[in-house]
Scaffold this motif. Structure first.
Motif, PDB file in Angstrom:
ATOM      1  N   GLY A  93       0.801  -1.214   0.000  1.00  0.00           N
ATOM      2  CA  GLY A  93       0.000   0.000   0.000  1.00  0.00           C
ATOM      3  C   GLY A  93       0.831   1.259   0.000  1.00  0.00           C
ATOM      4  N   TRP A  94       2.127   1.114   0.255  1.00  0.00           N
ATOM      5  CA  TRP A  94       3.026   2.282   0.234  1.00  0.00           C
ATOM      6  C   TRP A  94       3.091   2.927  -1.142  1.00  0.00           C
ATOM      7  N   VAL A  95       2.855   2.120  -2.178  1.00  0.00           N
ATOM      8  CA  VAL A  95       2.876   2.664  -3.544  1.00  0.00           C
ATOM      9  C   VAL A  95       1.833   3.762  -3.686  1.00  0.00           C
ATOM     10  N   PHE A  96       0.623   3.492  -3.148  1.00  0.00           N
ATOM     11  CA  PHE A  96      -0.448   4.484  -3.221  1.00  0.00           C
ATOM     12  C   PHE A  96      -0.158   5.654  -2.279  1.00  0.00           C
ATOM     13  N   GLY A  97       0.437   5.338  -1.121  1.00  0.00           N
ATOM     14  CA  GLY A  97       0.769   6.388  -0.169  1.00  0.00           C
ATOM     15  C   GLY A  97       1.783   7.366  -0.742  1.00  0.00           C
ATOM     16  N   VAL A  98       2.807   6.833  -1.394  1.00  0.00           N
ATOM     17  CA  VAL A  98       3.842   7.680  -1.997  1.00  0.00           C
ATOM     18  C   VAL A  98       3.240   8.531  -3.113  1.00  0.00           C
ATOM     19  N   GLY A  99       2.403   7.907  -3.945  1.00  0.00           N
ATOM     20  CA  GLY A  99       1.756   8.647  -5.026  1.00  0.00           C
ATOM     21  C   GLY A  99       0.886   9.772  -4.505  1.00  0.00           C
ATOM     22  N   LEU A 100       0.135   9.494  -3.427  1.00  0.00           N
ATOM     23  CA  LEU A 100      -0.733  10.509  -2.830  1.00  0.00           C
ATOM     24  C   LEU A 100       0.080  11.660  -2.247  1.00  0.00           C
ATOM     25  N   ILE A 101       1.197  11.341  -1.593  1.00  0.00           N
ATOM     26  CA  ILE A 101       2.052  12.373  -0.999  1.00  0.00           C
ATOM     27  C   ILE A 101       2.641  13.276  -2.088  1.00  0.00           C
ATOM     28  N   ILE A 102       3.126  12.674  -3.159  1.00  0.00           N
ATOM     29  CA  ILE A 102       3.718  13.451  -4.255  1.00  0.00           C
ATOM     30  C   ILE A 102       2.675  14.372  -4.878  1.00  0.00           C
ATOM     31  N   ALA A 103       1.475  13.829  -5.153  1.00  0.00           N
ATOM     32  CA  ALA A 103       0.407  14.640  -5.753  1.00  0.00           C
ATOM     33  C   ALA A 103       0.000  15.779  -4.830  1.00  0.00           C
ATOM     34  N   THR A 104      -0.081  15.494  -3.522  1.00  0.00           N
ATOM     35  CA  THR A 104      -0.479  16.509  -2.548  1.00  0.00           C
ATOM     36  C   THR A 104       0.546  17.637  -2.462  1.00  0.00           C
ATOM     37  N   VAL A 105       1.830  17.263  -2.394  1.00  0.00           N
ATOM     38  CA  VAL A 105       2.894  18.275  -2.315  1.00  0.00           C
ATOM     39  C   VAL A 105       2.884  19.141  -3.569  1.00  0.00           C
ATOM     40  N   PHE A 106       2.730  18.513  -4.736  1.00  0.00           N
ATOM     41  CA  PHE A 106       2.728  19.265  -5.992  1.00  0.00           C
ATOM     42  C   PHE A 106       1.575  20.262  -6.032  1.00  0.00           C
ATOM     43  N   LEU A 107       0.355  19.825  -5.685  1.00  0.00           N
ATOM     44  CA  LEU A 107      -0.817  20.694  -5.777  1.00  0.00           C
ATOM     45  C   LEU A 107      -0.819  21.785  -4.712  1.00  0.00           C
ATOM     46  N   VAL A 108      -0.398  21.443  -3.499  1.00  0.00           N
ATOM     47  CA  VAL A 108      -0.375  22.433  -2.426  1.00  0.00           C
ATOM     48  C   VAL A 108       0.675  23.499  -2.704  1.00  0.00           C
TER      49      VAL A 108
ATOM     50  N   LEU B  79       1.426  24.791  -5.369  1.00  0.00           N
ATOM     51  CA  LEU B  79       0.940  25.766  -6.344  1.00  0.00           C
ATOM     52  C   LEU B  79       0.099  26.857  -5.697  1.00  0.00           C
ATOM     53  N   ALA B  80      -0.312  26.614  -4.450  1.00  0.00           N
ATOM     54  CA  ALA B  80      -1.199  27.566  -3.779  1.00  0.00           C
ATOM     55  C   ALA B  80      -0.546  28.293  -2.615  1.00  0.00           C
ATOM     56  N   VAL B  81       0.499  27.715  -2.022  1.00  0.00           N
ATOM     57  CA  VAL B  81       1.138  28.341  -0.861  1.00  0.00           C
ATOM     58  C   VAL B  81       2.645  28.435  -1.096  1.00  0.00           C
ATOM     59  N   ASP B  82       3.311  29.222  -0.279  1.00  0.00           N
ATOM     60  CA  ASP B  82       4.758  29.391  -0.372  1.00  0.00           C
ATOM     61  C   ASP B  82       5.445  28.049  -0.070  1.00  0.00           C
TER      62      ASP B  82
ATOM     63  N   GLU C 198      -3.654  26.249 -17.678  1.00  0.00           N
ATOM     64  CA  GLU C 198      -4.904  26.906 -17.292  1.00  0.00           C
ATOM     65  C   GLU C 198      -5.897  25.913 -16.678  1.00  0.00           C
ATOM     66  N   ARG C 199      -5.899  24.684 -17.163  1.00  0.00           N
ATOM     67  CA  ARG C 199      -6.816  23.676 -16.617  1.00  0.00           C
ATOM     68  C   ARG C 199      -6.531  23.401 -15.144  1.00  0.00           C
ATOM     69  N   ILE C 200      -5.255  23.473 -14.759  1.00  0.00           N
ATOM     70  CA  ILE C 200      -4.902  23.296 -13.353  1.00  0.00           C
ATOM     71  C   ILE C 200      -5.204  24.565 -12.561  1.00  0.00           C
ATOM     72  N   GLU C 201      -4.906  25.706 -13.152  1.00  0.00           N
ATOM     73  CA  GLU C 201      -5.135  26.980 -12.457  1.00  0.00           C
ATOM     74  C   GLU C 201      -6.619  27.240 -12.212  1.00  0.00           C
ATOM     75  N   VAL C 202      -7.475  26.652 -13.031  1.00  0.00           N
ATOM     76  CA  VAL C 202      -8.924  26.796 -12.828  1.00  0.00           C
ATOM     77  C   VAL C 202      -9.331  26.307 -11.433  1.00  0.00           C
ATOM     78  N   LEU C 203      -8.637  25.280 -10.936  1.00  0.00           N
ATOM     79  CA  LEU C 203      -8.958  24.736  -9.618  1.00  0.00           C
ATOM     80  C   LEU C 203      -8.712  25.755  -8.507  1.00  0.00           C
ATOM     81  N   TYR C 204      -7.761  26.658  -8.724  1.00  0.00           N
ATOM     82  CA  TYR C 204      -7.374  27.625  -7.694  1.00  0.00           C
ATOM     83  C   TYR C 204      -8.045  28.987  -7.882  1.00  0.00           C
ATOM     84  N   LYS C 205      -8.196  29.388  -9.126  1.00  0.00           N
ATOM     85  CA  LYS C 205      -8.725  30.726  -9.403  1.00  0.00           C
ATOM     86  C   LYS C 205     -10.197  30.734  -9.803  1.00  0.00           C
ATOM     87  N   GLY C 206     -10.748  29.544 -10.054  1.00  0.00           N
ATOM     88  CA  GLY C 206     -12.148  29.469 -10.456  1.00  0.00           C
ATOM     89  C   GLY C 206     -12.307  29.569 -11.962  1.00  0.00           C
TER      90      GLY C 206
END
Length: 409
Positions: A169-184, A186-189, A249-257
């Protein structure tokens, strides 16, 4: 009748109910396309009947041929493919088009099922793990080169089947962590993320201090993991900046609406949400949707077909459709777990997982919870190759389940 014993009537009913409801909704968007989709459905059912009459071992014995054919079809897109909506992932034959990635998924599912059910498979053995990764990775690399990011995401479904067979299950955990760090990031310092990661790693080390055999190897693993995540946090904004404009822009839509990009990447989402919201609880009625009838959503009959359901059938109709999908996917998982054959079980898990990933991403995309990536709603979005490919997987599993239930072994 004796010959019908072993046919799962619940699954067949759900498949037909979803597919017929799809034809009705596509017809509401475009009558000509609705008629074509009905023809595609009839062809799919005819092909399904042929599959049901075939020998069960055919799919296992020829899995490698299906796999190689799928990969070759993908590679053939580079010299012979036709570009549609900015992606060269279609073959065009006169007035007909075919998207080979849909059929490549079948080949990968069959090949994974054949290999995993073999006598030499053991996920604790690195050779087995690397072989599985190669089976999934070869077509995935070709798809990435097209590029078709949406289809690439669907390939994560095969790891769900491997998880059932013993993948950590670590495979999914690592993938989730990477995706979370990447997306967050983009929104915070990124500095805040580094501090948060430092605290998390410190807590992990604190609570596991006496459980881990601390040596230079384990210390190095923690240090490398921390540094890689910190590097990703700082690299994420740069990665976004260097993406093609439409993808960025497709990703930025999630943050800017979607209103911030109402004339470009946010246009579809804006009117999709408008259509769904305007349907209320009971909907406006069949062929009475103002957004649908006004054709405000481009390509509404394909990736954004769910907004037609929301507008014309309302929350009630959308809920029924979601329930049907949930029951169908859950039923495939349930039947897969009952299989006596390892090949049948793994294929069932691959099939159900592909459906689930498609379903979740498409609905998330239409409602603004996920970037637009061009993922069709299984059995529902307009398209002959998509419907036929999903129907082939459906009837292969129906056949495998039928044979398994009637097996004396």
């Amino acid at each position: 009748m004796k010959w019908t014993e072993g046919i799962d009537k619940t699954s067949i009913f759900l498949y037909l109910a979803i597919s017929i409801f799809a034809v009705a909704n596509i017809y509401s968007v475009d009558e000509q396309l609705g008629k074509k989709q009905l023809v595609f459905l009839c062809i799919s059912i005819f092909v399904g009947i042929i599959i049901f009459l075939m020998r069960t071992k055919f799919f296992e014995n020829f899995s490698s041929i299906f796999y190689v054919a799928g990969v070759l079809l993908l590679i053939g897109l580079f010299p012979f493919g036709t570009e549609i909506l900015g992606q060269k992932n279609w073959y065009k034959f006169g007035g007909f088009t075919m998207q080979p990635v849909e059929f490549a998924k079948i080949g990968v599912a069959l090949m994974i099922s054949h290999y995993v059910s073999g006598p030499d498979f053991d996920l604790k053995n690195r050779k087995s793990l690397y072989t599985c990764l190669a089976i999934i990775g070869i077509p995935a690399i070709v798809i990435l080169a097209i590029p078709d990011v949406g289809s690439l995401l669907v390939f994560s479904a095969f790891f769900i089947a491997l998880f059932r067979e013993g993948l950590s299950g670590w495979v999914f955990g690592v993938g989730l962590i990477i995706a979370t760090v990447f997306l967050v990031a983009l929104a915070v310092d990124p500095l805040y993320i580094v501090v948060a990661l430092a605290v998390i790693f410190a807590l992990i080390i604190l609570f596991n201090y006496y459980k881990i055999n601390w040596n230079i190897f384990s210390i190095t693993n923690y240090a490398v993991s921390f540094l890689l995540l910190c590097g990703l946090a700082f690299a994420s904004p740069k990665i976004l900046e260097n993406m093609p404009k439409h993808q960025r822009e497709r990703i930025e839509v999630l943050y800017k609406g979607e209103k911030a990009f109402r004339d470009t990447s946010g246009y579809n989402l804006l009117y999709s949400k408008t259509a769904i919201g305007s349907g209320g609880f009971f909907g406006k009625g069949y062929k009475e949707g103002s957004v649908t009838r006004g054709k405000f959503v481009p390509e509404q009959e394909t990736d954004y077909i769910f907004c037609t359901v929301g507008e014309e059938w309302g929350f009630l109709g959308a809920t029924v459709l979601v329930l049907f999908y949930t029951l169908f996917i859950g039923r495939i998982y349930y039947l897969s777990e009952q299989q006596k054959s390892g090949f049948n079980r793994v294929f069932g898990y691959c099939f159900a997982s592909i459906l689930m990933v498609h379903f979740c991403i498409n609905l998330g995309m239409v409602m603004g919870l996920f970037p637009t990536v061009g993922i069709p709603l299984p059995f529902f979005s307009y398209g002959g190759s998509s419907l036929l490919a999903f129907s082939i997987m459906t009837f292969i599993f129906f056949k495998l389940n039928y044979a398994d239930r009637n097996s004396l072994v």
